[in-house]
Design a protein around this motif. Structure first.
Motif, PDB file in Angstrom:
ATOM      1  N   TYR A  41       0.822  -1.208   0.000  1.00  0.00           N
ATOM      2  CA  TYR A  41       0.000   0.000   0.000  1.00  0.00           C
ATOM      3  C   TYR A  41       0.856   1.259   0.000  1.00  0.00           C
ATOM      4  O   TYR A  41       0.548   2.233  -0.690  1.00  0.00           O
ATOM      5  N   ALA A  42       1.937   1.265   0.778  1.00  0.00           N
ATOM      6  CA  ALA A  42       2.811   2.442   0.832  1.00  0.00           C
ATOM      7  C   ALA A  42       3.489   2.676  -0.511  1.00  0.00           C
ATOM      8  O   ALA A  42       3.598   3.820  -0.969  1.00  0.00           O
ATOM      9  N   THR A  43       3.941   1.607  -1.159  1.00  0.00           N
ATOM     10  CA  THR A  43       4.618   1.747  -2.454  1.00  0.00           C
ATOM     11  C   THR A  43       3.664   2.266  -3.522  1.00  0.00           C
ATOM     12  O   THR A  43       4.007   3.169  -4.295  1.00  0.00           O
ATOM     13  N   VAL A  44       2.444   1.715  -3.554  1.00  0.00           N
ATOM     14  CA  VAL A  44       1.456   2.166  -4.548  1.00  0.00           C
ATOM     15  C   VAL A  44       1.027   3.603  -4.257  1.00  0.00           C
ATOM     16  O   VAL A  44       0.902   4.421  -5.177  1.00  0.00           O
ATOM     17  N   ALA A  45       0.823   3.930  -2.982  1.00  0.00           N
ATOM     18  CA  ALA A  45       0.427   5.301  -2.624  1.00  0.00           C
ATOM     19  C   ALA A  45       1.539   6.299  -2.941  1.00  0.00           C
ATOM     20  O   ALA A  45       1.258   7.419  -3.392  1.00  0.00           O
ATOM     21  N   ARG A  46       2.796   5.900  -2.712  1.00  0.00           N
ATOM     22  CA  ARG A  46       3.919   6.790  -3.047  1.00  0.00           C
ATOM     23  C   ARG A  46       3.991   7.025  -4.557  1.00  0.00           C
ATOM     24  O   ARG A  46       4.221   8.149  -5.007  1.00  0.00           O
ATOM     25  N   SER A  47       3.750   5.974  -5.335  1.00  0.00           N
ATOM     26  CA  SER A  47       3.728   6.111  -6.793  1.00  0.00           C
ATOM     27  C   SER A  47       2.604   7.049  -7.227  1.00  0.00           C
ATOM     28  O   SER A  47       2.792   7.902  -8.097  1.00  0.00           O
ATOM     29  N   MET A  48       1.442   6.927  -6.576  1.00  0.00           N
ATOM     30  CA  MET A  48       0.321   7.814  -6.882  1.00  0.00           C
ATOM     31  C   MET A  48       0.648   9.254  -6.496  1.00  0.00           C
ATOM     32  O   MET A  48       0.337  10.195  -7.227  1.00  0.00           O
ATOM     33  N   PHE A  49       1.287   9.417  -5.342  1.00  0.00           N
ATOM     34  CA  PHE A  49       1.680  10.745  -4.863  1.00  0.00           C
ATOM     35  C   PHE A  49       2.638  11.418  -5.854  1.00  0.00           C
ATOM     36  O   PHE A  49       2.499  12.593  -6.164  1.00  0.00           O
ATOM     37  N   GLN A  50       3.602  10.648  -6.347  1.00  0.00           N
ATOM     38  CA  GLN A  50       4.608  11.207  -7.258  1.00  0.00           C
ATOM     39  C   GLN A  50       4.057  11.473  -8.647  1.00  0.00           C
ATOM     40  O   GLN A  50       4.428  12.449  -9.292  1.00  0.00           O
ATOM     41  N   SER A  51       3.155  10.604  -9.125  1.00  0.00           N
ATOM     42  CA  SER A  51       2.627  10.763 -10.486  1.00  0.00           C
ATOM     43  C   SER A  51       1.422  11.699 -10.539  1.00  0.00           C
ATOM     44  O   SER A  51       1.142  12.285 -11.579  1.00  0.00           O
TER      45      SER A  51
END
Length: 200
Positions: A41-51
């Motif tokens: 969840y943290a990795t996917v959320a970080r990717s969403m945050f960055q993109s």
């Protein structure tokens, strides 16, 4: 007839909410994220945050299809408020799980004839180790519990005020956005309850 004392109920609701928030938020970000769920969840959320893309979930540039997006959206929103760290990753789930404690009190007040069983059931839930442990992690378990408690509360309230059935539908929708298959199972169970309760 169940007697409701509104002022007393508000006091207990707020007290239970404060206790739950204290227990679930204390030192929330002190430990590193666990593997599997929290890491995903943290990795996917970080990717969403960055993109900045809230619709297309990605895990290491691959589509993330493991779970519905609600938990990712909430963590991403938390990242926008407080940056990317362990505390903000766990914060949305901890807040939602803590909210389940006073909501369970309200369910108890609509079921039991006296206030004491509602208080005790909420305190048991507050200190129940699996709920406490998983509710403090970036996992969907505590969120689903809270949405289910809200479903039951809205269902009970809808007997006297039919508009509450909207809350039932919204809560079931939140379960579907947390873990889709559970919405079918839990919705079916609650649907059977509604049918059987109408015949009594």
């Amino acid at each position: 007839m169940i007697r409701l004392n509104i002022k007393n109920d508000i006091s207990w609701f707020l007290l239970l909410l404060i206790l739950a928030l204290f227990i679930w938020l204390i030192r929330l970000g002190d430990l590193p994220l666990r593997d599997w769920d929290e890491g995903y969840y943290a990795t996917v959320a970080r990717s969403m945050f960055q993109s900045g893309d809230w619709l297309y979930l990605k895990y290491h540039n691959q589509p993330f299809l493991l779970k519905p997006p609600l938990i990712i959206w909430l963590i991403n929103f938390s990242y926008h408020l407080g940056g990317i760290n362990e505390f903000t990753t766990r914060l949305p789930c901890a807040l939602l799980t803590a909210t389940g404690v006073p909501l369970l009190y309200l369910v108890g007040r609509n079921i039991f004839y006296t206030q004491l069983p509602a208080i005790f059931s909420s305190l048991v839930y507050l200190t129940l180790l699996p709920v406490l442990r998983h509710g403090r992690l970036a996992m969907i378990d505590g969120m689903v519990n809270t949405f289910l408690i809200l479903c039951v509360l809205c269902l009970l309230k809808s007997k006297k005020q039919p508009l509450w059935i909207l809350g039932f539908g919204i809560s079931l929708g939140m379960i579907a956005l947390s873990k889709g298959i559970l919405a079918i199972a839990l919705g079916g169970i609650l649907g059977i309850y509604m049918i059987l309760n109408d015949h009594n």
